[in-house]
Enzyme design. Sequence first.
Site, PDB file in Angstrom:
ATOM      1  N   HIS A  50       0.817  -1.210   0.000  1.00  0.00           N
ATOM      2  CA  HIS A  50       0.000   0.000   0.000  1.00  0.00           C
ATOM      3  C   HIS A  50       0.854   1.264   0.000  1.00  0.00           C
ATOM      4  CE1 HIS A  50      -2.176  -3.067   2.556  1.00  0.00           C
ATOM      5  NE2 HIS A  50      -2.977  -2.937   1.510  1.00  0.00           N
ATOM      6  N   HIS A  52       1.143   4.724   1.802  1.00  0.00           N
ATOM      7  CA  HIS A  52       0.712   5.279   3.088  1.00  0.00           C
ATOM      8  C   HIS A  52       0.837   6.793   3.081  1.00  0.00           C
ATOM      9  CE1 HIS A  52       0.145   1.609   5.725  1.00  0.00           C
ATOM     10  NE2 HIS A  52       0.486   1.113   4.545  1.00  0.00           N
ATOM     11  N   HIS A  68      -3.148   4.169   5.452  1.00  0.00           N
ATOM     12  CA  HIS A  68      -3.221   4.154   3.988  1.00  0.00           C
ATOM     13  C   HIS A  68      -3.533   5.553   3.464  1.00  0.00           C
ATOM     14  CE1 HIS A  68      -4.384  -0.384   3.670  1.00  0.00           C
ATOM     15  NE2 HIS A  68      -3.274  -0.170   4.350  1.00  0.00           N
ATOM     16  N   HIS A  76     -11.382   0.725   2.299  1.00  0.00           N
ATOM     17  CA  HIS A  76     -10.299  -0.097   1.770  1.00  0.00           C
ATOM     18  C   HIS A  76     -10.915  -1.149   0.859  1.00  0.00           C
ATOM     19  CE1 HIS A  76      -6.580  -2.324   1.583  1.00  0.00           C
ATOM     20  NE2 HIS A  76      -7.206  -3.419   1.980  1.00  0.00           N
ATOM     21  N   HIS A  84      -9.197   3.049  -1.301  1.00  0.00           N
ATOM     22  CA  HIS A  84      -8.255   4.123  -0.996  1.00  0.00           C
ATOM     23  C   HIS A  84      -7.412   4.388  -2.242  1.00  0.00           C
ATOM     24  CE1 HIS A  84      -8.033   2.412   3.390  1.00  0.00           C
ATOM     25  NE2 HIS A  84      -9.149   3.083   3.186  1.00  0.00           N
ATOM     26  N   ASP A  87      -4.474   1.991  -2.120  1.00  0.00           N
ATOM     27  CA  ASP A  87      -4.622   0.536  -2.212  1.00  0.00           C
ATOM     28  C   ASP A  87      -4.023   0.041  -3.522  1.00  0.00           C
ATOM     29  OD1 ASP A  87      -5.910   0.400   0.217  1.00  0.00           O
ATOM     30  OD2 ASP A  87      -7.923   0.363  -0.647  1.00  0.00           O
ATOM     31  N   HIS A 125       3.576  -5.472   3.666  1.00  0.00           N
ATOM     32  CA  HIS A 125       3.099  -6.129   4.880  1.00  0.00           C
ATOM     33  C   HIS A 125       3.475  -7.608   4.886  1.00  0.00           C
ATOM     34  CE1 HIS A 125       0.581  -2.773   6.366  1.00  0.00           C
ATOM     35  NE2 HIS A 125       0.468  -2.484   5.078  1.00  0.00           N
ATOM     36  N   ARG A 142       4.273  -4.436   9.286  1.00  0.00           N
ATOM     37  CA  ARG A 142       4.945  -3.735   8.178  1.00  0.00           C
ATOM     38  C   ARG A 142       6.381  -4.243   8.108  1.00  0.00           C
ATOM     39  NH1 ARG A 142       2.337   2.327   8.918  1.00  0.00           N
ATOM     40  NH2 ARG A 142       0.224   1.563   9.265  1.00  0.00           N
TER      41      ARG A 142
END
Length: 151
Positions: A50, A52, A68, A76, A84, A87, A125, A142
């Site tokens: 993603h 951020h 995000h 999401h 988002h 995403d 992630h 993360r």
Amino acid sequence: MGKGAMAAASLGPTQGSAVTGLVMFHEMDGHLMVHAKVSGLKPNAEHGFHIHEKGDCASTDGTSAGGHFNPDGKPHGPQDGPRHVGDMPALKSDSKGVADQKFMLHGPTIAAGPASINGRSLIVHIGPDDYKTQPTGNSGARIACGVIAAH
């Protein structure tokens, strides 16, 4: 910067991780072409990936990158639904723990504006994104972070 703008992020591992990589963005014809090459991943696995909100990878666990990137306040979700701006499709590693993927994003830009990714961060992630759990996709810790910079 408009058509043809480029940006990149060099991914570095968070504490306890060995994930590194390079992600290139090329803006063209109203979308972003993305090329991600990431290594040190769990072999044959999917990893949430993603953009951020903050361009900050200073914390040892990647949380300094914030949540995000979501300037439109959408839920999401996957690429084919409301989502988002930050995403992205999951990274899928091969048997050696390497992901080398190219995909297109609609929504984010490199050029200045509310959907600009310039100066934001990328997070990899540890687990797969379920594209349902709000607001994160339930993809876990993360494991790599990098700041996106226009070139």
